[in-house]
Design an enzyme around this catalytic site. Structure first.
Site, PDB file in Angstrom:
ATOM      1  N   SER A   1       0.845  -1.194   0.000  1.00  0.00           N
ATOM      2  CA  SER A   1       0.000   0.000   0.000  1.00  0.00           C
ATOM      3  C   SER A   1       0.881   1.245   0.000  1.00  0.00           C
ATOM      4  CB  SER A   1      -0.945  -0.032   1.203  1.00  0.00           C
ATOM      5  OG  SER A   1      -1.957   0.938   1.067  1.00  0.00           O
ATOM      6  N   ASP A   6      -8.915  -5.584  -5.346  1.00  0.00           N
ATOM      7  CA  ASP A   6      -8.526  -4.457  -4.505  1.00  0.00           C
ATOM      8  C   ASP A   6      -9.353  -3.228  -4.847  1.00  0.00           C
ATOM      9  OD1 ASP A   6      -7.269  -2.520  -3.005  1.00  0.00           O
ATOM     10  OD2 ASP A   6      -5.240  -3.094  -3.597  1.00  0.00           O
ATOM     11  N   HIS A  12      -7.209  -5.733  -1.047  1.00  0.00           N
ATOM     12  CA  HIS A  12      -6.045  -4.898  -0.757  1.00  0.00           C
ATOM     13  C   HIS A  12      -5.073  -5.560   0.216  1.00  0.00           C
ATOM     14  CE1 HIS A  12      -3.775  -1.224  -0.695  1.00  0.00           C
ATOM     15  NE2 HIS A  12      -3.915  -1.087   0.603  1.00  0.00           N
TER      16      HIS A  12
END
Length: 685
Positions: free
Chosen positions: A539, A627, A659
């Site tokens: 991320s 995601d 995600h």
């Protein structure tokens, strides 16, 4: 592969990864105080590719406020349930579980007593609502004080074309309402990553004596209710309502969403209890039912902020600040509230509230006095562990999960000191995972050099955690793996100034902080091999990892990135948290805002894709096909840019994952591929 010879710099706050909750059964009193309770854990079963939840029971013999003896731990047992909750008396337990009935998945609400199953509701067959919510954002399972009603949150029932709904029906007031079929092709917004399918939550009440389930009416249609609890002795409900208009933004891990506290009675009369221009969460009622403590923050801006702890006087119907936002904190000092409050957090005398919160690189358990606002640390993690997280408070018994980088979570319990006798809490270890990895770790605080200061927020420090093999396993120079998130300026646990300092400075300040941490460690430990440094992250950590190999192309020998942000400009229309794309680069966000050419240029310039032409380190990309936070096409954009330049790159696409890439088979596959990638490119033989 000799993993003992790899050194890790961990740039994240130490966290506990066990799944422990619902430690709420009342104690039994005899000559000594006997407390029994199951504890919920999780264990990976690799052959089946599943996580198995299981319970453990501890029996504590207690005298006054001291644990005198722990009876031998019995065998663990497996269970499968979505939610569970003990009644106030501790004699009953409510469970919501999923099971198959005639080949079709059904959800059941069960009530268990001392002699077995007392009540069972087939919620699916009753067809009053959709699936019950079990997530950390909305879910609840609350007993009324009389123990005859249960409150929970579920998805609103939709009338589809497959159902033969009558053209009209009567509501609870007897008024005639028209039921319209919903077009199955109409787009239904949900609450984003980790909350797929959760769109329109409703409050539901199961009446055990009447054996019926009803959906509460009167909740304003522009808010989505959750985190509900009983009030007024069971005559009403207090809940948090999140604004779902003009459209929903991702809620998971975001404490900056517009929300407020509401009260609704069982006749459907709803009242706003707080200001409607901020964000609120974690309402917790005191044992004497006179006080409500909750967290409050700003809307938009950073997704994780330092929060206010508010105290609501139910009788006077007024709120006051119990803990203010901490702008800055000295080393080891209380740095503010960032995390949700545990479900049970009050002392039995309704005078103290207990909570855990990041503090520097660690997590610490604190208490705050309701009358004076005095904050004090409760558990000194530096004695044995790196971090402590409060799970619950049961009749003044604190239950804490403790862990460190080389020690999996274990449970520690201790009784709250009385108000008159503030003696040090006597802690008792209940045990946990009987494992201690053979490596050392070090907590590091770093001061940026003058040329890397943020002059608007000067004097800030940041942190990192160094993991390395113990002295007995060292043999020659050790490669270094930089595992982001480092606690760069902008992370929680260092005050609100640190968080605000990153706004408009992503891609520069955070990148420099990580690089400064790496240089600091390389200079302070000559056993490290500066020619064999790799970087990994997910991320925003993936965003930084890709920035580092682009901005320092000759420094890093390999990179592994999980669902990284690559181009904030192209992510604007594909993320469930589109507001982050604006605030992170220093731009104001509003719902009706459209990206200007200038805004897109700013986003592009602060993104890793701007440095893609300089990347020469081999890159491993791991992307989740579902995601909703960072589109997998972000990683694909970098993959194509690197392929076109014949730069070494490998892409792993996990079609069924989101995600977090949290499916067990995905996690194991990612771990093995990262290890092999680094082994190959760091020459680890």
């Amino acid at each position: 592969m000799h993993f003992s010879h790899v050194l890790f710099v961990n740039l994240c706050v130490l966290e506990q990864h066990n799944n422990l909750h619902n430690f709420t059964e009342k104690s039994k009193t005899c000559v000594t105080r006997l407390l029994r309770d199951p504890k919920e854990w999780g264990q990976c079963e690799m052959d089946r590719g599943v996580r198995l939840p299981f319970c453990q029971k501890w029996t504590l013999q207690c005298d006054q406020r001291t644990v005198k003896n722990i009876l031998p731990l019995g065998p663990s047992f497996s269970f499968f349930r979505l939610l569970s909750s003990h009644s106030p008396s501790g004699t009953r337990r409510a469970v919501i579980r999923e099971a198959s009935a005639h080949g079709v998945g059904h959800q059941y609400l069960e009530v268990w007593g001392c002699r077995g199953l007392e009540k069972s509701f087939d919620l699916t067959a009753l067809s009053k609502h959709g699936k019950v919510y079990e997530d950390a954002q909305f879910a609840c399972l609350a007993w009324s004080p009389c123990e005859e009603k249960l409150l929970y949150v579920a998805e609103k029932k939709r009338v589809g074309s497959s159902e033969k709904a009558s053209p009209s029906s009567a509501n609870q007031s007897g008024e005639l309402i028209v039921l319209e079929e919903e077009d199955k092709n109409v787009y239904m917004e949900d609450w984003g990553e980790g909350l797929v399918g959760k769109s329109v939550p409703v409050l539901c009440v199961a009446d055990l004596s009447k054996r019926e389930v009803n959906v509460c009416t009167g909740v304003p249609p522009h808010v989505s209710p959750g985190q509900a609890l009983w009030a007024e002795g069971g005559r009403g409900v207090v809940f948090v309502g999140w604004w779902n208009e003009p459209f929903r933004l991702g809620l998971k891990f975001c404490s900056n969403r517009r929300s407020a506290r509401f009260h609704i009675d069982l006749k459907g009369n709803c009242e706003l209890l707080s200001a409607d221009s901020g964000s609120v969460s974690s309402p917790r009622l005191s044992p004497d039912h006179r006080w409500l403590v909750y967290l409050q923050g700003r809307v938009f801006g950073p997704h994780h902020q330092c929060l206010l702890m508010m105290l609501y006087d139910i009788e006077k119907r007024s709120s006051s600040v119990l803990i203010d936002v901490i702008r800055r904190a000295g080393k080891g000092q209380f740095a503010g509230v960032y995390d949700p409050l545990p479900p049970q957090c009050w002392a039995s005398n309704s005078e103290e509230i207990f909570f855990s919160s990041p503090c520097g690189n660690s997590k610490v358990v604190f208490s705050v006095d309701r009358q004076t606002g005095r904050i004090r640390p409760v558990y000194d993690t530096k004695r044995e562990f790196g971090s402590a997280r409060l799970l619950t408070v049961i009749n003044d018994l604190l239950v804490i999960s403790c862990s460190s980088p080389n020690h999996p979570p274990s449970l520690v319990v201790g009784f709250v000191s009385s108000r008159e006798n503030k003696q040090e809490v006597q802690w008792t270890h209940l045990g946990g995972a009987d494992v201690c990895e053979k490596f050392d770790w070090q907590d590091i605080i770093i001061t940026p050099p003058p040329e890397e200061e943020n002059h608007q927020f000067s004097g800030l420090t940041f942190g990192a955690v160094l993991l390395k093999p113990d002295s007995s396993s060292k043999s020659g120079k050790i490669p270094l793996v930089v595992f982001i998130h480092v606690n760069y300026r902008g992370s929680t646990g260092f005050g609100q100034d640190s968080i605000d300092s990153l706004l408009g400075n992503v891609g520069s300040q955070d990148v420099k902080d990580v690089q400064r941490a790496v240089l600091h460690i390389l200079q302070s430990d000559q056993a490290l091999d500066a020619d064999r440094v790799a970087v990994m992250g997910g991320s925003h950590g993936g965003f930084l990892a890709c920035h580092l190999i682009g901005q320092y192309p000759e420094f890093y020998r390999a990179c592994a990135a999980r669902n990284p942000v690559i181009n904030a400009a192209t992510l604007v229309g594909t993320s469930d948290i589109v507001d982050w794309r604006y605030s992170s680069v220093g731009l104001h966000y509003s719902f009706d805002q459209l990206p200007t050419p200038e805004a897109l240029i700013t986003m592009l310039e602060k993104s890793p894709i701007a440095h893609a032409a300089q990347i020469c380190a081999p890159v491993l990309l791991m992307l989740g096909g579902k995601d909703k936070r960072v589109s997998p096409y972000q990683g694909l954009e970098l993959y194509k840019a690197l392929k076109s330049r014949k730069s070494p790159v490998r892409l792993l696409w996990y079609d069924g994952d989101g995600h977090s890439l949290s499916r067990l088979e995905t996690q194991s596959d990612c771990f093995l591929n990262i290890a092999l990638w680094f082994q190959q490119h760091l020459n680890m033989n």
